[in-house]
Enzyme design. Sequence first.
Site, short mmCIF file in Angstrom:
data_model
loop_
_atom_site.label_atom_id
_atom_site.label_comp_id
_atom_site.label_asym_id
_atom_site.label_seq_id
_atom_site.Cartn_x
_atom_site.Cartn_y
_atom_site.Cartn_z
N THR A 35 1.05 -1.14 0.14
CA THR A 35 0.43 -0.04 0.18
C THR A 35 0.81 1.68 0.06
O THR A 35 1.68 1.56 0.83
CB THR A 35 -1.17 0.26 1.69
N TYR A 189 -7.80 -7.90 7.72
CA TYR A 189 -9.13 -7.81 7.93
C TYR A 189 -9.86 -8.56 6.94
O TYR A 189 -10.27 -9.35 8.07
CB TYR A 189 -8.37 -7.15 6.05
N ARG A 236 -3.09 -14.82 -0.19
CA ARG A 236 -2.53 -14.47 1.30
C ARG A 236 -2.95 -15.01 1.90
O ARG A 236 -4.84 -14.83 2.66
CB ARG A 236 -2.39 -12.95 1.15
N GLY A 327 8.72 -7.82 -0.22
CA GLY A 327 7.64 -6.14 -0.13
C GLY A 327 8.63 -4.73 0.23
O GLY A 327 9.23 -4.29 -0.99
N ARG A 328 9.06 -4.30 1.31
CA ARG A 328 9.33 -3.61 1.33
C ARG A 328 11.49 -3.25 0.87
O ARG A 328 11.42 -2.08 0.54
CB ARG A 328 10.51 -3.07 3.33
#
Length: 385
Positions: A35, A189, A236, A327-328
Amino acid sequence: MKISGENGQASGDLFQPVRLGPYKLANRIVMAPLTRSRAGDDGVPRPIMREYYAQRASAGLIIAEGTNISQQGRGYALTPGLYTNTQVEGWRSVTEAVHARGGCIFPQLWHVGRVSHPSLQPDGALPVAPSAIRPEATSYTAEGFQPCVTPRALATDEIALVIEQYRRAARNALAAGFDGVEIHAANGYLIEQFLRDSTNRRTDAYGGSRENRARFLIEVTEAVAEICGGQKVGIRLSPVASVNGSALDSDPASTYSYVVERLNAIGLAYIHVIEGETQGSREVQGGFDLQVLRRAFKGCYMANNGYNRELALDACRRNRADLISFGRLFIANPDLVERLRIGATLNVPDRATFFGGGTAGYTDYPTLTAEERTATKLSVRRASA
């Protein structure tokens, strides 16, 4: 379709091609969904997103950031959607750019459930969830991060409407040119809120027993697979992560093993497993060996969380994963595949530019120069001599 081997799995090289469903990926390196809040207020991808994803098209697979299936599903400002025609058109520009550079891209279909704020909801309504339990979490709004509120529990007859939102988003994803989709069932979520007994106190067909709590996840997955075909769908999972105020299930090993067993019947391309705490420790508490899920699942196993070059190479070599998602590291290194391949130094991401803003900290991270590539290769040769 998987490489042959025991249980359909075989060890491999991180940088060699691999089959994922109908696709031959260029390597086993995946860009994880991230995100970044660079879309418009209307959830339409902005032109800078086209450049951002095209820069990273050397990944075997890009999983685009969490993409809202409806306005109700929004929990963060400036995140993209797949529920309007203009959003579809905006995403088509992105997928065309990635394909032009030889990449493969899925969106991550996202409904945040209770991890939201009325300012992001239609007509300022309360966010929805399986049960009216307020999470100890924050939502990124136009006014910055704000505490989440107590959500409204979905009525039983509303659940079918949410599943239809997933179905519509999957259909729109294909119309936008995506190669497949990932379902976000992790990180506290909506889908995971239904799955865990810590966040689901329902007494209808979607609560109580493990089978009932998993019902929403399975029905969403079946609906998406009907649209895309199971071999173009991944999901996921975060079996042992307590992110977004989501306490662990009382028996995660049994709950997630049951989920994987049910997913096998749908014939998905992959499960994408966050190993350990999201963006935290890779240590798994309680003796739950996540490799049980890897061995049980008949599709590809994608591993995520804190992987560096050495860990990724070792996981592939030891047959602990078919794909590794980063990711990062992909935030600051658009040419991450090449940097990992030759063992080059990595750029460090600027956390201040993670969410919102423009090109700074988004599309302006440098790639290796020819001189830097040469110097790195010479250094590696000397070190191994």
